[in-house]
Design an enzyme around this catalytic site. Structure first.
Site, PDB file in Angstrom:
ATOM      1  N   ASP A 126       0.832  -1.209   0.000  1.00 42.75           N
ATOM      2  CA  ASP A 126       0.000   0.000   0.000  1.00 42.75           C
ATOM      3  C   ASP A 126       0.865   1.258   0.000  1.00 42.75           C
ATOM      4  O   ASP A 126       1.978   1.258   0.513  1.00 42.75           O
ATOM      5  CB  ASP A 126      -0.912  -0.028   1.245  1.00 42.75           C
ATOM      6  CG  ASP A 126      -2.097   0.914   1.107  1.00 42.75           C
ATOM      7  OD1 ASP A 126      -2.373   1.392  -0.019  1.00 42.75           O
ATOM      8  OD2 ASP A 126      -2.761   1.166   2.133  1.00 42.75           O
ATOM      9  N   HIS A 170       2.367   3.623  -8.993  1.00 40.24           N
ATOM     10  CA  HIS A 170       2.202   2.197  -9.308  1.00 40.24           C
ATOM     11  C   HIS A 170       3.396   1.686 -10.120  1.00 40.24           C
ATOM     12  O   HIS A 170       3.874   0.575  -9.911  1.00 40.24           O
ATOM     13  CB  HIS A 170       0.902   1.970 -10.089  1.00 40.24           C
ATOM     14  CG  HIS A 170      -0.335   2.308  -9.301  1.00 40.24           C
ATOM     15  ND1 HIS A 170      -0.515   1.893  -8.004  1.00 40.24           N
ATOM     16  CD2 HIS A 170      -1.451   3.031  -9.619  1.00 40.24           C
ATOM     17  CE1 HIS A 170      -1.689   2.345  -7.554  1.00 40.24           C
ATOM     18  NE2 HIS A 170      -2.270   3.035  -8.520  1.00 40.24           N
ATOM     19  N   LEU A 188      10.831 -20.543  -4.563  1.00 42.05           N
ATOM     20  CA  LEU A 188       9.804 -19.675  -3.976  1.00 42.05           C
ATOM     21  C   LEU A 188       8.464 -19.845  -4.695  1.00 42.05           C
ATOM     22  O   LEU A 188       8.412 -19.870  -5.927  1.00 42.05           O
ATOM     23  CB  LEU A 188      10.258 -18.212  -4.120  1.00 42.05           C
ATOM     24  CG  LEU A 188       9.244 -17.142  -3.698  1.00 42.05           C
ATOM     25  CD1 LEU A 188       9.158 -17.049  -2.184  1.00 42.05           C
ATOM     26  CD2 LEU A 188       9.605 -15.777  -4.280  1.00 42.05           C
TER      27      LEU A 188
END
Ligand code: IPE
Ligand code: IPE
Ligand code: MG
Length: 255
Positions: free
Chosen positions: A28, A45, A139
């Protein structure tokens, strides 16, 4: 999912230097990062995407088993169409540019959230990423895109109700494990640690069921500025916590 089966009955104290198995991040603060610089939100962004690449690489090197990134919520459709379009474009760009590299690094990509309602080319790209990396053993990168925790639970409850209606199971067969198995996260471990950046202290519909016993770390850093040291700081905070799962703290001893 492992909630019912793996949550220890007693307590667990993380050892120093341990890494949590599953870290989930509410990324955020992109908009505020841009606003503070007099830039359009979309620039935040774009910059946030660099943090995404940085943190994936770092988590992979640190031996984290799963990293889940909250990238677009079911409620983010409420944003201006231009911003929504930009975020869709960014996901496209990310998969096209980074998929080969993620695959080469043995990363397994999973996507959680509703595919329905997404532009069809994006749904196809997400499928491609999952299929290509399916057998990778490094991962696990779970991208939460068009994801909402409540919607996910509603979907699971509906699927179970349909099984009951068809006579495949009875109402008594509905337990935590049965619900787990119907979630987008079926067979994934629960998040040990949920990090939210930008100083906001809420879950915003993220992993509502799965985060029942997650440790929460709130970082004041805006997502585009979140770096390896910020990540390590959150892990350190996690390692200092004592997880009790409703039991008695092991550090207190049981008398
Ligand atoms: C997080 O940054 C990115 C998404 C929700 C897609 P925001 O866009 O929410 O940034 P703020 O909260 O407005 O600063
Ligand atoms: C949560 O952030 C969603 C993502 C990070 C993708 P928001 O910025 O949408 O959450 P609210 O609106 O502040 O609760
Ligand atoms: Mg926000």
């Amino acid at each position: 999912m492992t909630m019912a089966s793996e949550a220890p009955a007693g307590t667990a104290v993380a050892d120093k230097g341990d890494v949590p198995r599953h870290v989930a991040i509410i990324m955020d603060g992109n908009g505020r990062w841009a606003q503070a610089r007099g830039l359009p939100r979309t620039e935040g962004h774009r910059k946030g995407m660099e943090a995404v690449r940085r943190i994936i690489r770092h988590a992979s090197r640190r031996g984290i088993g799963q990293l889940t990134l909250y990238s677009f919520s079911s409620e983010n459709w409420r944003r201006p169409a231009e911003e929504v379009g930009f975020l869709m474009g960014l996901l496209r760009f990310f998969i096209r540019r980074d998929l080969a590299e993620l695959h080469a690094e043995n990363v397994r990509v999973r996507v959680i959230g509703e595919r329905e309602g997404l532009p069809s080319d994006i749904a196809a790209l997400l499928d491609e990423a999952e299929v290509l990396t399916r057998a990778n053993t490094g991962l696990t990168l779970a991208i939460a895109f068009n994801y909402g925790g409540r919607q996910e639970i509603v979907g699971a409850v509906r699927a179970l109700a349909e099984k009951v209606a068809r006579g495949e199971i009875g109402p008594d067969d509905i337990d935590a494990e049965a619900i787990d198995a119907e979630l987008h996260t079926a067979a994934m471990p629960e998040p040990d640690l949920v990090i939210r950046t930008s100083g906001e202290k809420r879950l915003s519909n993220f992993l509502l069921w799965q985060a029942a016993y997650s440790e929460l770390v709130f970082s004041p850093v805006l997502w585009p500025d979140f770096d390896e040291a910020s990540f390590d700081g959150a892990i350190e905070e996690y390692n200092a916590r004592e997880r009790r799962y409703g039991g008695v703290g092991a550090r207190q001893g049981v008398r």
